[in-house]
Design a protein around this motif. Structure first.
Motif, PDB file in Angstrom:
ATOM      1  N   PHE A  66      -7.600   9.566  -4.267  1.00 32.40           N
ATOM      2  CA  PHE A  66      -7.108   8.208  -4.301  1.00 32.40           C
ATOM      3  C   PHE A  66      -7.990   7.324  -3.375  1.00 32.40           C
ATOM      4  O   PHE A  66      -8.299   7.981  -2.096  1.00 32.40           O
ATOM      5  CB  PHE A  66      -5.772   7.838  -4.299  1.00 32.40           C
ATOM      6  CG  PHE A  66      -4.793   8.786  -4.997  1.00 32.40           C
ATOM      7  CD1 PHE A  66      -4.665   8.721  -6.448  1.00 32.40           C
ATOM      8  CD2 PHE A  66      -4.072   9.927  -4.188  1.00 32.40           C
ATOM      9  CE1 PHE A  66      -3.755   9.445  -7.153  1.00 32.40           C
ATOM     10  CE2 PHE A  66      -3.327  10.791  -5.138  1.00 32.40           C
ATOM     11  CZ  PHE A  66      -3.228  10.691  -6.695  1.00 32.40           C
ATOM     12  N   ALA A  67      -8.002   6.089  -3.453  1.00 30.14           N
ATOM     13  CA  ALA A  67      -8.035   5.149  -2.392  1.00 30.14           C
ATOM     14  C   ALA A  67      -6.647   4.884  -1.659  1.00 30.14           C
ATOM     15  O   ALA A  67      -5.659   4.806  -2.571  1.00 30.14           O
ATOM     16  CB  ALA A  67      -8.841   3.850  -2.762  1.00 30.14           C
ATOM     17  N   TRP A  68      -6.702   4.638  -0.652  1.00 30.63           N
ATOM     18  CA  TRP A  68      -5.307   4.356   0.066  1.00 30.63           C
ATOM     19  C   TRP A  68      -5.079   3.130   0.829  1.00 30.63           C
ATOM     20  O   TRP A  68      -6.105   2.705   1.665  1.00 30.63           O
ATOM     21  CB  TRP A  68      -5.337   5.585   1.044  1.00 30.63           C
ATOM     22  CG  TRP A  68      -5.216   6.951   0.689  1.00 30.63           C
ATOM     23  CD1 TRP A  68      -6.382   7.512   0.212  1.00 30.63           C
ATOM     24  CD2 TRP A  68      -3.887   7.849   0.247  1.00 30.63           C
ATOM     25  NE1 TRP A  68      -6.167   8.879  -0.443  1.00 30.63           N
ATOM     26  CE2 TRP A  68      -4.654   8.903  -0.187  1.00 30.63           C
ATOM     27  CE3 TRP A  68      -2.691   7.716   0.344  1.00 30.63           C
ATOM     28  CZ2 TRP A  68      -3.904   9.953  -0.576  1.00 30.63           C
ATOM     29  CZ3 TRP A  68      -1.904   8.606   0.080  1.00 30.63           C
ATOM     30  CH2 TRP A  68      -2.540  10.009  -0.597  1.00 30.63           C
ATOM     31  N   ASP A  69      -4.100   2.243   0.509  1.00 29.50           N
ATOM     32  CA  ASP A  69      -3.730   1.175   1.262  1.00 29.50           C
ATOM     33  C   ASP A  69      -2.412   1.238   1.935  1.00 29.50           C
ATOM     34  O   ASP A  69      -1.542   2.200   1.546  1.00 29.50           O
ATOM     35  CB  ASP A  69      -3.699   0.141   0.033  1.00 29.50           C
ATOM     36  CG  ASP A  69      -5.084  -0.411  -0.370  1.00 29.50           C
ATOM     37  OD1 ASP A  69      -6.214   0.059   0.079  1.00 29.50           O
ATOM     38  OD2 ASP A  69      -5.174  -1.692  -0.975  1.00 29.50           O
ATOM     39  N   PHE A  70      -2.319   0.335   2.850  1.00 28.67           N
ATOM     40  CA  PHE A  70      -1.004   0.478   3.396  1.00 28.67           C
ATOM     41  C   PHE A  70      -0.100  -1.023   2.931  1.00 28.67           C
ATOM     42  O   PHE A  70      -0.776  -1.816   3.372  1.00 28.67           O
ATOM     43  CB  PHE A  70      -1.115   0.416   5.059  1.00 28.67           C
ATOM     44  CG  PHE A  70       0.132   0.625   5.746  1.00 28.67           C
ATOM     45  CD1 PHE A  70       1.075   1.735   5.763  1.00 28.67           C
ATOM     46  CD2 PHE A  70       1.276  -0.679   6.315  1.00 28.67           C
ATOM     47  CE1 PHE A  70       2.075   1.957   6.709  1.00 28.67           C
ATOM     48  CE2 PHE A  70       2.146  -0.428   6.844  1.00 28.67           C
ATOM     49  CZ  PHE A  70       2.660   0.795   6.813  1.00 28.67           C
ATOM     50  N   ILE A  71       1.077  -0.738   2.527  1.00 27.04           N
ATOM     51  CA  ILE A  71       1.901  -1.962   2.083  1.00 27.04           C
ATOM     52  C   ILE A  71       3.090  -2.274   2.640  1.00 27.04           C
ATOM     53  O   ILE A  71       3.702  -3.114   2.337  1.00 27.04           O
ATOM     54  CB  ILE A  71       1.871  -1.693   0.563  1.00 27.04           C
ATOM     55  CG1 ILE A  71       2.792  -0.696   0.121  1.00 27.04           C
ATOM     56  CG2 ILE A  71       0.615  -1.846  -0.238  1.00 27.04           C
ATOM     57  CD1 ILE A  71       3.219  -0.680  -1.524  1.00 27.04           C
ATOM     58  N   GLY A  72       3.270  -1.456   3.584  1.00 29.97           N
ATOM     59  CA  GLY A  72       4.680  -1.659   4.090  1.00 29.97           C
ATOM     60  C   GLY A  72       4.943  -2.393   5.285  1.00 29.97           C
ATOM     61  O   GLY A  72       3.863  -3.049   5.560  1.00 29.97           O
ATOM     62  N   ASN A  73       5.951  -2.532   5.877  1.00 29.14           N
ATOM     63  CA  ASN A  73       6.434  -3.337   6.852  1.00 29.14           C
ATOM     64  C   ASN A  73       5.481  -2.924   8.038  1.00 29.14           C
ATOM     65  O   ASN A  73       5.425  -1.812   8.328  1.00 29.14           O
ATOM     66  CB  ASN A  73       7.729  -3.445   7.226  1.00 29.14           C
ATOM     67  CG  ASN A  73       8.318  -4.460   8.259  1.00 29.14           C
ATOM     68  OD1 ASN A  73       7.646  -5.267   8.670  1.00 29.14           O
ATOM     69  ND2 ASN A  73       9.438  -4.107   8.817  1.00 29.14           N
ATOM     70  N   LEU A  74       4.641  -3.684   8.818  1.00 27.73           N
ATOM     71  CA  LEU A  74       3.640  -3.207   9.691  1.00 27.73           C
ATOM     72  C   LEU A  74       4.251  -3.528  11.036  1.00 27.73           C
ATOM     73  O   LEU A  74       4.523  -4.480  11.596  1.00 27.73           O
ATOM     74  CB  LEU A  74       2.386  -3.896   9.654  1.00 27.73           C
ATOM     75  CG  LEU A  74       1.291  -3.533  10.351  1.00 27.73           C
ATOM     76  CD1 LEU A  74       0.804  -2.065   9.836  1.00 27.73           C
ATOM     77  CD2 LEU A  74      -0.138  -4.244   9.904  1.00 27.73           C
ATOM     78  N   ALA A  93       1.086  -9.920   9.679  1.00 23.23           N
ATOM     79  CA  ALA A  93       1.758 -10.997   9.815  1.00 23.23           C
ATOM     80  C   ALA A  93       2.371 -11.084  11.071  1.00 23.23           C
ATOM     81  O   ALA A  93       3.285 -12.001  11.334  1.00 23.23           O
ATOM     82  CB  ALA A  93       2.955 -10.813   8.785  1.00 23.23           C
ATOM     83  N   SER A  94       1.869 -10.798  12.344  1.00 19.56           N
ATOM     84  CA  SER A  94       2.208 -10.888  13.400  1.00 19.56           C
ATOM     85  C   SER A  94       1.121 -11.240  14.562  1.00 19.56           C
ATOM     86  O   SER A  94       0.077 -10.285  14.289  1.00 19.56           O
ATOM     87  CB  SER A  94       3.353 -10.204  14.013  1.00 19.56           C
ATOM     88  OG  SER A  94       2.764  -8.939  14.215  1.00 19.56           O
ATOM     89  N   VAL A 113      -3.451 -10.977   4.502  1.00 20.38           N
ATOM     90  CA  VAL A 113      -2.275 -11.450   5.553  1.00 20.38           C
ATOM     91  C   VAL A 113      -1.137 -11.757   4.371  1.00 20.38           C
ATOM     92  O   VAL A 113      -1.222 -12.305   3.529  1.00 20.38           O
ATOM     93  CB  VAL A 113      -2.715 -12.906   6.083  1.00 20.38           C
ATOM     94  CG1 VAL A 113      -1.416 -13.529   6.581  1.00 20.38           C
ATOM     95  CG2 VAL A 113      -3.737 -12.707   7.140  1.00 20.38           C
ATOM     96  N   GLU A 114       0.140 -11.305   4.921  1.00 19.73           N
ATOM     97  CA  GLU A 114       1.092 -11.482   4.081  1.00 19.73           C
ATOM     98  C   GLU A 114       1.837 -12.825   4.460  1.00 19.73           C
ATOM     99  O   GLU A 114       2.124 -13.376   5.591  1.00 19.73           O
ATOM    100  CB  GLU A 114       2.377 -10.308   4.589  1.00 19.73           C
ATOM    101  CG  GLU A 114       3.610 -10.528   3.774  1.00 19.73           C
ATOM    102  CD  GLU A 114       4.548  -9.423   3.803  1.00 19.73           C
ATOM    103  OE1 GLU A 114       4.322  -8.500   4.545  1.00 19.73           O
ATOM    104  OE2 GLU A 114       5.646  -9.533   3.155  1.00 19.73           O
ATOM    105  N   LYS A 123      13.033 -12.871   5.952  1.00 24.03           N
ATOM    106  CA  LYS A 123      11.547 -12.086   5.337  1.00 24.03           C
ATOM    107  C   LYS A 123      10.622 -12.312   6.380  1.00 24.03           C
ATOM    108  O   LYS A 123      10.328 -13.547   7.051  1.00 24.03           O
ATOM    109  CB  LYS A 123      11.379 -12.355   4.258  1.00 24.03           C
ATOM    110  CG  LYS A 123      10.724 -11.388   3.367  1.00 24.03           C
ATOM    111  CD  LYS A 123      10.541 -11.511   1.979  1.00 24.03           C
ATOM    112  CE  LYS A 123      11.299 -11.328   1.098  1.00 24.03           C
ATOM    113  NZ  LYS A 123      10.840 -11.772  -0.345  1.00 24.03           N
ATOM    114  N   GLY A 124       9.562 -11.401   6.855  1.00 23.04           N
ATOM    115  CA  GLY A 124       8.609 -11.604   7.452  1.00 23.04           C
ATOM    116  C   GLY A 124       7.301 -12.322   6.542  1.00 23.04           C
ATOM    117  O   GLY A 124       7.540 -12.726   5.465  1.00 23.04           O
ATOM    118  N   GLY A 125       6.431 -12.527   7.204  1.00 23.98           N
ATOM    119  CA  GLY A 125       5.281 -12.964   6.491  1.00 23.98           C
ATOM    120  C   GLY A 125       4.884 -14.732   7.373  1.00 23.98           C
ATOM    121  O   GLY A 125       5.933 -14.982   7.893  1.00 23.98           O
ATOM    122  N   ILE A 126       3.965 -15.014   7.340  1.00 27.10           N
ATOM    123  CA  ILE A 126       3.495 -16.122   7.777  1.00 27.10           C
ATOM    124  C   ILE A 126       3.407 -17.184   6.876  1.00 27.10           C
ATOM    125  O   ILE A 126       3.653 -17.260   5.649  1.00 27.10           O
ATOM    126  CB  ILE A 126       1.915 -15.957   8.097  1.00 27.10           C
ATOM    127  CG1 ILE A 126       1.365 -14.798   9.053  1.00 27.10           C
ATOM    128  CG2 ILE A 126       1.321 -17.549   8.774  1.00 27.10           C
ATOM    129  CD1 ILE A 126       1.987 -14.800  10.232  1.00 27.10           C
TER     130      ILE A 126
END
Ligand SMILES: *Cc1c(COP(=O)(O)O)cnc(C)c1O
Length: 204
Positions: A66-74, A93-94, A113-114, A123-126
């Protein structure tokens, strides 16, 4: 037990609706390392993990599949370890994460950018109003935006968040839009998603 045939049938149905230009990312937080083969056999080519530890274990074992992405809380202290393992981090997002990207990012590093489109306190995110300056401060290339709309069982409730994210991406001349999960992916496609992040819709 996850069945490859079920994954394939779901994937084909979703891909038919999404069209060839939309990427379908399988969220693997519910999938045990032993079950990842069913995703590969089912035709999944892009996966997204939420935790560094799980990413390390699964990628070690299934790296080439697979190709791998990171989608979790960072968390900023994990950026250094995540970067070499993934194609794209969806959840920047920080400012502490930006500092780590500055230290450990490379010429080809790209991130999303989230954005906290609805301005939810918990919730997190800009915030949209701060997005331009945040992107300007990011030391690596920002390829697009990601959002998690407020939880609702009505897919239509996500539409304003998705439409706003698409507007923000156009405003900042960004190509990638990571939006839409199992319950609202059809609405996300209509609003211009380029990456759908799907769990249950693929597995059940
Ligand atoms: C788990 C997860 C998804 C997929 O959720 P489903 O509702 O199972 O489709 C998408 N995005 C993120 C960030 C996730 O953690």
């Amino acid at each position: 037990m996850l069945e490859a045939e079920r994954v394939r049938a779901n994937l084909e149905r979703i891909r038919e609706r999404a069209g060839p230009q939309v990427e379908i990312l399988a969220a693997t937080k519910y999938v045990a390392p032993d079950e990842m083969w069913a995703l590969a056999d089912g035709g999944v080519t892009l996966v997204g993990e939420n935790r560094l530890q799980d990413l390390e274990v699964k990628r070690q074992r299934w790296g080439d599949a697979f190709a791998w992405d990171f989608i979790g809380n960072l968390q900023s202290r994990k950026v250094k370890q995540i970067l070499p393992l993934v194609r794209l981090i969806h959840s920047v997002a920080s400012d502490s994460v930006l500092a780590q990207l500055g230290r450990h990012g490379e010429a080809g590093t790209e991130v999303l950018v989230e954005v906290n489109v609805a301005g939810e306190e918990t919730k997190g995110g800009i915030r949209p109003a701060e997005l331009g300056e945040f992107i300007a401060r990011c030391p690596v290339r920002v390829a697009g935006l990601m959002t998690m709309p407020p939880f609702s069982t009505d897919p239509e409730a996500s539409r304003p968040s998705f439409a706003r994210l698409a507007e923000l991406a156009a405003e900042h001349e960004l190509d990638r839009l990571s939006m839409g999960t199992s319950q609202d992916w059809e609405v996300a496609i209509e609003e211009g998603a380029t990456i759908l992040r799907l769990g249950t819709a693929l597995y059940t």
